[in-house]
Each structure stands twice: as structure tokens, then as C-alpha cells.
Design an enzyme around this catalytic site. Structure first.
Site, short mmCIF file in Angstrom:
data_model
loop_
_atom_site.label_atom_id
_atom_site.label_comp_id
_atom_site.label_asym_id
_atom_site.label_seq_id
_atom_site.Cartn_x
_atom_site.Cartn_y
_atom_site.Cartn_z
N HIS A 63 58.06 25.16 22.44
CA HIS A 63 59.42 25.16 21.87
C HIS A 63 59.54 26.19 20.76
O HIS A 63 60.53 26.94 20.70
CB HIS A 63 59.76 23.77 21.32
CG HIS A 63 61.06 23.71 20.59
ND1 HIS A 63 62.27 23.52 21.23
CD2 HIS A 63 61.36 23.85 19.27
CE1 HIS A 63 63.25 23.53 20.34
NE2 HIS A 63 62.72 23.74 19.13
N GLU A 64 58.56 26.23 19.87
CA GLU A 64 58.62 27.19 18.76
C GLU A 64 58.52 28.63 19.27
O GLU A 64 59.18 29.53 18.73
CB GLU A 64 57.51 26.90 17.75
CG GLU A 64 57.61 25.54 17.07
CD GLU A 64 58.98 25.27 16.46
OE1 GLU A 64 59.65 26.23 16.05
OE2 GLU A 64 59.37 24.09 16.41
N HIS B 165 64.48 35.48 19.53
CA HIS B 165 64.53 36.57 18.55
C HIS B 165 64.28 37.92 19.22
O HIS B 165 64.99 38.90 18.97
CB HIS B 165 63.49 36.32 17.45
CG HIS B 165 63.61 37.25 16.30
ND1 HIS B 165 62.61 37.42 15.36
CD2 HIS B 165 64.61 38.07 15.89
CE1 HIS B 165 62.99 38.29 14.44
NE2 HIS B 165 64.20 38.70 14.75
N HIS C 227 61.80 30.03 20.28
CA HIS C 227 62.60 30.69 19.24
C HIS C 227 62.18 32.16 19.08
O HIS C 227 63.03 33.03 18.84
CB HIS C 227 62.43 29.96 17.91
CG HIS C 227 63.08 28.62 17.86
ND1 HIS C 227 64.41 28.44 18.19
CD2 HIS C 227 62.60 27.39 17.53
CE1 HIS C 227 64.73 27.16 18.06
NE2 HIS C 227 63.65 26.50 17.66
#
Length: 224
Positions: A95-96, A103, A99
Site C-alpha cells: 500500500h505504501e 508520485h 503512494h
């Protein structure tokens, strides 16, 4: 009274969801991955699979402190997630990285949220005091309450924008875990379950923030 009941209900539901999330994470932390990869290894592999080589995966103290920092391009995984080889670690780590992928691809909602961070950091600190002063001085200095409403509006906008950012990151994570066969079907179902409950914490936060904003708007309108 209706709005107060709504806000109290949101607080109760929010607590229940957070409590449920912690139990889900605890449960899936005890479900080992068949492939034996740690959260850090999964994060690194997902980064490389997306052609991202300038983001570091680091360990950070605490529990549920996992986050992606777009400023220094780091995937910050809590000690447990970083070292653990479990379904929960796989879900959180992926999940991280989701991100970081956002980006790298210029995902517009992440860019907008990042733009709001400096303003929200200021407003979230000041807004409770400004709103309190605005309510106390509503008959003599009503503009102060209006200032508080504007600042609260910024934080509310931030919580709303956070929703597509978080849901999209989870979607990217689950799609990659499935496509690359990082998890078995049962492990993937567990990862989806954990991330779904995590997303619900952001959803109830946004709903609660909207309700609070509406309360102060109605208070200001009633004064005028």
C-alpha cells in the site's frame, strides 16, 4: 441537537472502526506468507517492478506509523512491517509503495493533497482555538468564526481528497500482489480485508469533518 448526535455517532463509529482495524492487523500479522518475503523485501520488489529506483525503504519506530514521504522519497515502514513476513506486512508495505507509484506517475489527487499539506499543517493546529474564540465572540467579532470556518474547510477538503489517494494506493497494491503472485488467493483476501478496514478509517474521518464544518457554517448563518 441533530448535528451533535451525528458527530457523536461518527466518533463512536470511528472508534469502532479503528479498534476493528487493529484487530485485523494483529490477526493477519500472525498469518505467514508462503513465499517468506518480508515487508521490506516486498516493498523493494514492487518499487523495482514499477521502474522506481530513487525511493528508499526504511524502518521507522512505532506501530501503524507506516507512510510514504514524497519529500525525501522514502517508504517508511514500522519495525514490525519492515521485518515481518506476514499477510499484514505484505498489505501495508505494498500500500505504501502504491503512494510512491502515484508520485512517480503524477497522480493528480496525490499532487493536490501534497500541495495542501503546508496549509493544513497550520490550520489543523490553529483551527480549534480560532473556532472556540469565534463562538465565544460571535456577537462582537463574527468574522473570527468565519476565519475558523475557512481554515476548517481546508482540513475538510484535505480529508476528502485523501479518500481517492488511499483507495487508489490500495487498488495498486492488491493488483500488484495478485499479478506477481506475491500472495496466495487466501493471503490476497486477507490483505484486501485489512486494507478495506484501513480505508474505512479515512472515510469516517472525512464524514465527521464534513459534519463538523456544516455545524459551524449553520452556527455562523444563524448569527447573521
Amino acid at each position: 441537537m441533530g448535528i451533535w448526535f451525528f458527530l457523536i455517532l461518527c466518533s463512536i463509529v470511528g472508534w469502532m472502526i479503528s479498534n476493528r482495524l487493529e484487530k485485523k492487523i494483529e490477526h493477519y500479522s500472525k498469518v505467514p506468507l508462503q513465499n517468506g518475503l518480508s515487508g521490506a523485501e516486498i516493498a523493494q520488489q514492487m518499487l523495482f517492478d514499477h521502474g522506481i529506483y530513487d525511493v528508499k525503504v526504511v524502518s521507522t519506530p512505532g506501530r501503524l506509523t507506516d507512510h510514504y514521504n514524497p519529500v525525501d522519497k522514502t517508504i517508511n515502514l514500522s519495525d514490525v512491517v519492515y521485518h515481518q513476513r506476514s499477510t499484514a506486512a505484505a498489505a501495508v508495505a505494498a500500500h505504501e509503495v502504491g503512494h510512491a507509484v502515484q508520485h512517480a506517475k503524477g497522480y493528480r489527487w496525490l499532487n493536490l493533497r501534497s500541495t495542501l499539506v503546508p496549509m493544513v499543517s497550520f490550520s489543523s493546529t490553529m483551527v480549534p482555538w480560532i473556532l472556540l474564540a469565534g463562538v465565544l465572540l460571535i456577537n462582537t467579532f463574527p468574522s473570527l468564526l468565519l476565519i475558523g470556518i475557512v481554515l476548517l474547510g481546508l482540513t475538510t477538503l484535505f480529508t476528502v481528497i485523501t479518500l481517492p489517494v488511499e483507495y487508489d494506493a490500495s487498488h495498486r497494491a492488491l493488483s500488484w500482489l495478485e499479478k506477481k503472485n506475491i500472495t496466495t488467493s487466501s493471503e490476497l483476501a486477507g490483505a484486501k480485508d485489512a486494507l478495506t478496514w484501513a480505508a474505512r478509517t479515512y472515510l469516517i474521518a472525512a464524514i465527521s469533518s464534513i459534519g463538523t464544518l456544516l455545524y459551524y457554517v449553520m452556527l455562523f448563518q444563524r448569527r447573521n
